[in-house]
Scaffold this active site. Structure first.
Site, mmCIF file in Angstrom:
data_model
loop_
_atom_site.group_PDB
_atom_site.id
_atom_site.type_symbol
_atom_site.label_atom_id
_atom_site.label_comp_id
_atom_site.label_asym_id
_atom_site.label_seq_id
_atom_site.Cartn_x
_atom_site.Cartn_y
_atom_site.Cartn_z
ATOM 1 N N HIS A 121 0.858 -1.182 0.000
ATOM 2 C CA HIS A 121 0.000 0.000 0.000
ATOM 3 C C HIS A 121 0.896 1.234 0.000
ATOM 4 O O HIS A 121 2.038 1.190 0.466
ATOM 5 C CB HIS A 121 -0.865 -0.037 1.269
ATOM 6 C CG HIS A 121 -1.923 1.007 1.351
ATOM 7 N ND1 HIS A 121 -1.662 2.308 1.725
ATOM 8 C CD2 HIS A 121 -3.268 0.949 1.149
ATOM 9 C CE1 HIS A 121 -2.785 2.998 1.739
ATOM 10 N NE2 HIS A 121 -3.779 2.208 1.396
ATOM 11 N N ASP A 198 3.354 -3.892 7.738
ATOM 12 C CA ASP A 198 2.071 -3.209 7.610
ATOM 13 C C ASP A 198 0.992 -4.245 7.898
ATOM 14 O O ASP A 198 0.712 -5.118 7.073
ATOM 15 C CB ASP A 198 1.925 -2.649 6.199
ATOM 16 C CG ASP A 198 0.532 -2.099 5.904
ATOM 17 O OD1 ASP A 198 -0.323 -2.098 6.821
ATOM 18 O OD2 ASP A 198 0.290 -1.694 4.751
ATOM 19 N N GLN A 201 -4.377 -4.829 7.199
ATOM 20 C CA GLN A 201 -5.318 -5.873 6.810
ATOM 21 C C GLN A 201 -5.093 -7.141 7.639
ATOM 22 O O GLN A 201 -6.040 -7.797 8.072
ATOM 23 C CB GLN A 201 -5.171 -6.213 5.318
ATOM 24 C CG GLN A 201 -5.453 -5.072 4.372
ATOM 25 C CD GLN A 201 -6.902 -4.637 4.362
ATOM 26 O OE1 GLN A 201 -7.805 -5.392 4.702
ATOM 27 N NE2 GLN A 201 -7.136 -3.396 3.978
ATOM 28 N N LYS A 224 -10.288 -0.346 10.287
ATOM 29 C CA LYS A 224 -10.497 -1.599 9.549
ATOM 30 C C LYS A 224 -10.831 -2.749 10.495
ATOM 31 O O LYS A 224 -11.292 -3.810 10.065
ATOM 32 C CB LYS A 224 -9.256 -1.939 8.723
ATOM 33 C CG LYS A 224 -8.891 -0.895 7.671
ATOM 34 C CD LYS A 224 -7.667 -1.313 6.887
ATOM 35 C CE LYS A 224 -7.084 -0.158 6.079
ATOM 36 N NZ LYS A 224 -7.955 0.277 4.985
ATOM 37 N N CYS A 362 -4.692 2.644 -3.675
ATOM 38 C CA CYS A 362 -3.425 3.110 -3.089
ATOM 39 C C CYS A 362 -2.342 2.055 -3.258
ATOM 40 O O CYS A 362 -1.548 1.782 -2.338
ATOM 41 C CB CYS A 362 -3.603 3.472 -1.615
ATOM 42 S SG CYS A 362 -4.633 4.916 -1.341
#
Length: 404
Positions: A121, A198, A201, A224, A362
């Site tokens: 991302h 990251d 998710q 999220k 993104c």
């Protein structure tokens, strides 16, 4: 154990969109919020709110306790060893920028390398471009297989004695690919390279154990995770955090300020300048508690069953190309529709009450890798049902009849 979606927990799902039942298939962008989270925030705001760490009155003490309890909730959620390894940020993006500025910047020189993958991302790309622009660092890219997965040996091949950091996503927001983090982190550490993950998710769909992964840093965001916007968290190994300079300056992050000098607080407060997102921290803790009320494995199985059903149904359309079919991927379905722009498809789907995401998500480097300008993305959460998938498929058929 079967999982029954708790639809009544999400008031927004009962509200029609364009006169249609809402099929919310955009959780990878931001998940809907359960009443449990919203009520926790409202109750705190209306009966317990005060600023934290700064007052001796009863409300200030109670608010401080709730805020620090939220930190412990995140610590336990990630299985961090210490609560002071958890820094509250305004989201995953700020968490990754914090690593770039406070950890990497003092350690990197012209010609040094940052390794990242082509599925990242922008939040896990742009901070490293800052290092390229400002420190003349070199970005090195790990290629993807055709199914959207990564070969760990491809990561190893990009690491050299000049590599100062590996930046990698836990789960792709476009492909749904779940990376073999533990193996990749072992490869990086064997070469003396720290790893920032990251997890925006991954933290939603996978059980995260930062100690087992041995990640140096792990970033995620609240919105999220069925929590509020405006808050995220960064896990960092205590040894790293103690050596890092502050990211922002102001109140709360100091030990002492005089006319001639300033000294800084110990982590994590060193990195939490100013009034923090107090109400949002309470909401994030509530979201974590809400998730803990379910069998996480059952949620994952439910989401994957919906993905597999959608993948089977969409496979009937010869005019659809699915992007990302790695083995053991998460419940994200991205696809290109021949002769139809993703934004047009998403607009028609919206008219049918189906909320999806359209664009480059993104992730323009990833789009370029697969030779597409944009995709339509349906992403599944714990509240989705087969009826949502049926609405998506019917909407796609309608889009084709209108646009072609």
């Amino acid at each position: 154990m079967s999982f029954v979606p708790p639809l009544s927990d999400f008031s927004i799902l009962s509200k029609p969109v364009n006169g249609r039942r809402l099929a919310s298939l955009d959780s990878a962008a931001s998940a809907q919020k359960p009443k449990f989270v919203l009520d926790a925030m409202t109750e705190f705001a209306t009966s317990e709110f005060a600023n934290v760490h700064r007052g001796v009155h009863r409300l200030a003490a109670a608010a401080t306790q709730r805020y620090e309890e939220a930190r412990v909730a995140v610590q336990q959620f990630l299985n961090a060893k210490h609560s002071d390894e958890i820094i509250f940020t305004k989201g995953g993006t700020e968490a990754l920028n914090l690593v770039s500025y406070a950890f990497l910047s003092p350690r990197i020189s012209a010609g040094d390398e940052i390794v990242l993958t082509k599925m990242e991302h922008h939040s896990n790309i742009v901070p490293w471009h800052f290092m390229r622009e400002r420190k003349r660092a070199v970005l090195k890219w790990v290629e993807l297989r055709e199914d959207g997965s990564i070969n760990p040996s491809a990561v190893a091949a990009q690491i050299t004695p000049k590599t100062k950091l590996l930046a990698i996503t836990h789960m792709s927001n476009v492909l749904g690919t779940v990376n073999p983090l533990k193996e990749i982190i072992q490869i990086a550490h064997a070469k003396g390279v720290p790893v920032v993950v990251d997890g925006c998710q991954g933290a939603v769909h996978e059980k995260v154990d930062v100690q087992d992964l041995d990640a140096d840093f792990y970033a995620f965001t609240g919105h999220k995770l069925y929590g509020p916007t405006g808050i995220g968290a960064l896990y960092g190994k205590r040894a790293h955090l103690k050596t890092m300079r502050p990211f922002n300056g102001g109140g709360e992050m100091i030990a002492e300020v005089t006319e001639d000098k300033v000294t800084y607080a110990e982590p994590p407060h060193r990195f939490e300048a100013g009034t923090p997102p107090i109400i949002e921290a309470v909401g994030l803790a509530a979201a974590i508690k809400y998730l803990k009320g379910f069998d996480r494995a059952a949620i994952k199985a439910h989401e994957l069953e919906l993905y597999q059903y959608a993948r089977k149904e969409i496979g009937r359309f010869k005019w659809v190309r699915v992007i990302g079919e790695a083995e053991d991927k998460g419940a994200i379905l991205s696809f290109e529709t021949t002769g139809m722009h993703a934004h047009d498809v998403a607009t028609i789907l919206d008219g049918e009450g189906v909320a999806v995401r359209a664009g480059h998500h993104c992730a323009q480097v990833l789009m370029e890798r697969f030779g597409v300008a944009s995709t339509t993305r349906a992403s599944f959460g714990l509240y989705n049902t087969r009826e949502d998938v049926d609405a998506l498929i019917a909407g796609l058929e309608k889009a084709r009849s209108i646009l072609l």
